[in-house]
Design an enzyme around this catalytic site. Sequence first.
Site, PDB file in Angstrom:
ATOM      1  N   SER A   7     -51.774  47.034  22.364  1.00  0.00           N
ATOM      2  CA  SER A   7     -52.948  47.095  23.768  1.00  0.00           C
ATOM      3  C   SER A   7     -52.227  46.933  25.016  1.00  0.00           C
ATOM      4  CB  SER A   7     -53.389  45.442  24.025  1.00  0.00           C
ATOM      5  OG  SER A   7     -53.948  44.756  24.939  1.00  0.00           O
ATOM      6  N   HIS A  32     -55.387  49.952  22.071  1.00  0.00           N
ATOM      7  CA  HIS A  32     -55.916  49.642  21.921  1.00  0.00           C
ATOM      8  C   HIS A  32     -56.054  49.213  23.726  1.00  0.00           C
ATOM      9  CE1 HIS A  32     -58.226  45.439  21.411  1.00  0.00           C
ATOM     10  NE2 HIS A  32     -57.698  44.880  22.385  1.00  0.00           N
ATOM     11  N   ASP A  34     -57.888  47.458  26.739  1.00  0.00           N
ATOM     12  CA  ASP A  34     -58.823  46.128  27.582  1.00  0.00           C
ATOM     13  C   ASP A  34     -59.032  46.304  28.237  1.00  0.00           C
ATOM     14  OD1 ASP A  34     -58.571  43.954  25.289  1.00  0.00           O
ATOM     15  OD2 ASP A  34     -56.221  44.312  25.710  1.00  0.00           O
ATOM     16  N   MET A  36     -61.494  44.896  31.101  1.00  0.00           N
ATOM     17  CA  MET A  36     -62.489  43.557  31.359  1.00  0.00           C
ATOM     18  C   MET A  36     -62.399  44.069  33.220  1.00  0.00           C
ATOM     19  SD  MET A  36     -58.857  41.186  30.769  1.00  0.00           S
ATOM     20  CE  MET A  36     -57.920  41.402  29.594  1.00  0.00           C
ATOM     21  N   HIS A  65     -61.942  48.200  23.714  1.00  0.00           N
ATOM     22  CA  HIS A  65     -62.362  46.667  23.395  1.00  0.00           C
ATOM     23  C   HIS A  65     -63.548  46.266  25.187  1.00  0.00           C
ATOM     24  CE1 HIS A  65     -60.890  42.491  23.479  1.00  0.00           C
ATOM     25  NE2 HIS A  65     -62.482  41.922  23.341  1.00  0.00           N
ATOM     26  N   MET A  67     -64.452  43.955  27.370  1.00  0.00           N
ATOM     27  CA  MET A  67     -64.441  42.515  28.220  1.00  0.00           C
ATOM     28  C   MET A  67     -65.184  42.688  29.460  1.00  0.00           C
ATOM     29  SD  MET A  67     -60.914  41.368  26.736  1.00  0.00           S
ATOM     30  CE  MET A  67     -60.187  43.018  26.678  1.00  0.00           C
ATOM     31  N   MET A 136     -62.079  37.478  18.125  1.00  0.00           N
ATOM     32  CA  MET A 136     -60.492  37.075  18.626  1.00  0.00           C
ATOM     33  C   MET A 136     -59.989  35.417  18.469  1.00  0.00           C
ATOM     34  SD  MET A 136     -61.290  38.704  21.069  1.00  0.00           S
ATOM     35  CE  MET A 136     -59.351  38.088  22.412  1.00  0.00           C
ATOM     36  N   ASP A 174     -57.594  39.881  17.502  1.00  0.00           N
ATOM     37  CA  ASP A 174     -56.926  40.433  19.057  1.00  0.00           C
ATOM     38  C   ASP A 174     -56.591  39.198  19.829  1.00  0.00           C
ATOM     39  OD1 ASP A 174     -56.374  41.386  21.166  1.00  0.00           O
ATOM     40  OD2 ASP A 174     -58.180  41.597  21.650  1.00  0.00           O
TER      41      ASP A 174
END
Length: 217
Positions: A7, A32, A34, A36, A65, A67, A136, A174
Amino acid sequence: MSKLAPSLLSADFSKLGEQAELVSKNGADYIHVDVMDGHFVPNITFGALVMKSLNKCDTAPYDVHLMITDPDKYAPGFVTEKTEYITVHQEACTHLHRTIQGIHELGVKAGVSINPATPISAIENVLCDVDLVLVMSVNPGFGGQKFIPVALEKIRELAKIRANEGYDFVIEVDGGVDLENAKEIAEAGCDILVAGSQVFGADDIAKRVKEFKAIIE
Ligand code: DX5
Ligand code: ZN
């Protein structure tokens, strides 16, 4: 044989491309990514423009991913020639089935993620449609948290459902993955292990990727 997705959240953002290339060259199966928004989760990372600039680098495919609270609006921006999966949170989608359809229409694989407090039953009706289920094992928002064991039960249950129903989604976990728990997670039926702080926080990042791979392969 399970795969590893380091990640970028725990990478050194001043040398993002360099570090993404380093892990890829040493055996990372995915990068990965992330994303956010400071709304769905209490942290902000980077958006599509930063991820797209990584395209110049020689890296493994992206496992994105999201979020974020409005994945339908922003998912198209994350489609690049390197994007393999775009994963959204069940908790962030009012019309989850429509969102998954929308991701497929973008020409990439679609994943759905569930937080530690969300049961598998919440995604039962889309398991036939998704390419990936992301379990998660921490509450999303930050790297370096402790693995929440209920994730192991969920991985086992998902593997059972997949076998019984003949589905073909991959199972990803994750949060809080380290060299100690990686074997048990892989043996529970997890296909892709995400690891952030334990990869990019290591003194020797290349060696750490190889150590993970040796355990889960
Ligand atoms: C957490 C992120 C994770 C994070 C994992 O919200 O989704 O991908 O980077 O970090 P570690 O492996 O440090 O728990
Ligand atoms: Zn993640």
